[in-house]
Design a protein around this motif. Structure first.
Motif, PDB file in Angstrom:
ATOM      1  N   ASN A 247       9.514  -4.616   5.598  1.00 13.37           N
ATOM      2  CA  ASN A 247       8.301  -3.805   5.756  1.00 13.37           C
ATOM      3  C   ASN A 247       8.297  -2.529   4.924  1.00 13.37           C
ATOM      4  O   ASN A 247       7.590  -1.572   5.254  1.00 13.37           O
ATOM      5  N   LYS A 248       9.092  -2.499   3.848  1.00 11.84           N
ATOM      6  CA  LYS A 248       9.148  -1.279   3.044  1.00 11.84           C
ATOM      7  C   LYS A 248       9.621  -1.612   1.628  1.00 11.84           C
ATOM      8  O   LYS A 248      10.619  -2.288   1.439  1.00 11.84           O
ATOM      9  N   LEU A 249       8.886  -1.111   0.655  1.00 10.73           N
ATOM     10  CA  LEU A 249       9.252  -1.225  -0.759  1.00 10.73           C
ATOM     11  C   LEU A 249       9.390   0.191  -1.294  1.00 10.73           C
ATOM     12  O   LEU A 249       8.451   0.985  -1.205  1.00 10.73           O
ATOM     13  N   THR A 250      10.560   0.511  -1.822  1.00 12.06           N
ATOM     14  CA  THR A 250      10.806   1.831  -2.385  1.00 12.06           C
ATOM     15  C   THR A 250      11.079   1.672  -3.873  1.00 12.06           C
ATOM     16  O   THR A 250      11.976   0.930  -4.265  1.00 12.06           O
ATOM     17  N   LEU A 251      10.284   2.354  -4.685  1.00 14.41           N
ATOM     18  CA  LEU A 251      10.497   2.375  -6.133  1.00 14.41           C
ATOM     19  C   LEU A 251      11.075   3.732  -6.484  1.00 14.41           C
ATOM     20  O   LEU A 251      10.546   4.770  -6.078  1.00 14.41           O
TER      21      LEU A 251
ATOM     22  N   PHE B 170       6.077   2.105  -0.418  1.00 16.99           N
ATOM     23  CA  PHE B 170       4.958   1.260  -0.013  1.00 16.99           C
ATOM     24  C   PHE B 170       5.282   0.541   1.305  1.00 16.99           C
ATOM     25  O   PHE B 170       6.449   0.305   1.610  1.00 16.99           O
ATOM     26  N   VAL B 171       4.234   0.188   2.012  1.00 21.41           N
ATOM     27  CA  VAL B 171       4.318  -0.676   3.190  1.00 21.41           C
ATOM     28  C   VAL B 171       3.320  -1.817   2.988  1.00 21.41           C
ATOM     29  O   VAL B 171       2.379  -1.680   2.197  1.00 21.41           O
TER      30      VAL B 171
ATOM     31  N   GLU C  17       0.853  -1.189   0.000  1.00 23.12           N
ATOM     32  CA  GLU C  17       0.000   0.000   0.000  1.00 23.12           C
ATOM     33  C   GLU C  17       0.887   1.236   0.000  1.00 23.12           C
ATOM     34  O   GLU C  17       1.856   1.321   0.768  1.00 23.12           O
ATOM     35  N   LEU C  18       0.556   2.188  -0.840  1.00 18.56           N
ATOM     36  CA  LEU C  18       1.360   3.405  -0.983  1.00 18.56           C
ATOM     37  C   LEU C  18       1.375   4.194   0.324  1.00 18.56           C
ATOM     38  O   LEU C  18       0.327   4.431   0.929  1.00 18.56           O
ATOM     39  N   SER C  19       2.577   4.604   0.754  1.00 12.57           N
ATOM     40  CA  SER C  19       2.687   5.446   1.954  1.00 12.57           C
ATOM     41  C   SER C  19       3.219   6.840   1.624  1.00 12.57           C
ATOM     42  O   SER C  19       2.932   7.788   2.344  1.00 12.57           O
ATOM     43  N   SER C  20       3.981   6.964   0.516  1.00 15.40           N
ATOM     44  CA  SER C  20       4.400   8.305   0.099  1.00 15.40           C
ATOM     45  C   SER C  20       4.650   8.317  -1.401  1.00 15.40           C
ATOM     46  O   SER C  20       4.956   7.303  -2.011  1.00 15.40           O
ATOM     47  N   ILE C  21       4.477   9.500  -1.959  1.00 14.02           N
ATOM     48  CA  ILE C  21       4.702   9.703  -3.384  1.00 14.02           C
ATOM     49  C   ILE C  21       5.544  10.959  -3.536  1.00 14.02           C
ATOM     50  O   ILE C  21       5.212  12.016  -2.990  1.00 14.02           O
ATOM     51  N   ASN C  22       6.678  10.826  -4.180  1.00 10.56           N
ATOM     52  CA  ASN C  22       7.632  11.935  -4.355  1.00 10.56           C
ATOM     53  C   ASN C  22       7.980  12.607  -3.032  1.00 10.56           C
ATOM     54  O   ASN C  22       8.047  13.829  -2.939  1.00 10.56           O
TER      55      ASN C  22
ATOM     56  N   GLY D 254      -9.522   5.118  -1.254  1.00 12.55           N
ATOM     57  CA  GLY D 254      -8.458   4.226  -0.798  1.00 12.55           C
ATOM     58  C   GLY D 254      -7.112   4.602  -1.390  1.00 12.55           C
ATOM     59  O   GLY D 254      -7.024   5.332  -2.371  1.00 12.55           O
ATOM     60  N   LEU D 255      -6.084   4.099  -0.767  1.00 12.76           N
ATOM     61  CA  LEU D 255      -4.726   4.357  -1.237  1.00 12.76           C
ATOM     62  C   LEU D 255      -4.351   3.376  -2.341  1.00 12.76           C
ATOM     63  O   LEU D 255      -4.819   2.238  -2.345  1.00 12.76           O
TER      64      LEU D 255
END
Length: 139
Positions: A121-125, A135-136, A36-41, A53-54
């Motif tokens: 617990n973290k995916l960074t693209l 994402f988390v 699930e997205l936690s931050s964008i840029n 929803g996210l």
């Protein structure tokens, strides 16, 4: 002769899969969660301000990505390389209109990414060294 080759192949796969339980492969971490997205840029996203929803992302072992962009469902393809590179392509989505959605920005950034960092617990693209989407695991 074909039966012997097939048995050898299955044995080789089983042996490579029996490595230390502590050494989790990045592909296993990537495919084990709905993200699930936690931050964008660099800006945190808030579920309360995204009434639909996210955005989410699920990666499967057949190199397919799918999820919800915050309004519409989507799917596409991805590939990884050993250096942390990722390419996401062929994204298709439904076309419902949702006011106030961050979906357009999400899809735009998803198309830019070319690197991935993954932890439990973290995916960074990222695009190069720039974080685009973080994402988390979805709860």
């Amino acid at each position: 002769m074909k039966k012997i080759i097939a048995i050898f192949s299955i044995t080789a796969i089983a042996l490579t899969g029996c490595r230390s339980a502590k050494a989790t492969q990045p592909m296993d971490l990537l495919t084990a969660n709905v993200w699930e997205l936690s931050s964008i840029n660099g800006k945190a996203v808030d579920a309360a301000s995204n009434r639909n929803g996210l955005p989410t992302a699920s990666f499967n072992t057949e190199l397919k990505i799918s999820g919800n962009g915050g309004c519409n469902t989507y799917s596409g393809s991805y590939n990884l390389n050993e250096d942390g590179g990722i390419n996401i392509s062929q994204i298709m989505s439904t076309k419902m209109f949702c006011e106030g959605s961050i979906e357009n920005e999400y899809f735009k950034e998803l198309g830019k990414v070319n690197m991935a960092k993954i932890y439990k617990n973290k995916l960074t693209l990222m695009e190069g060294v720039e974080e685009r989407l973080v994402f988390v695991p979805k709860k």
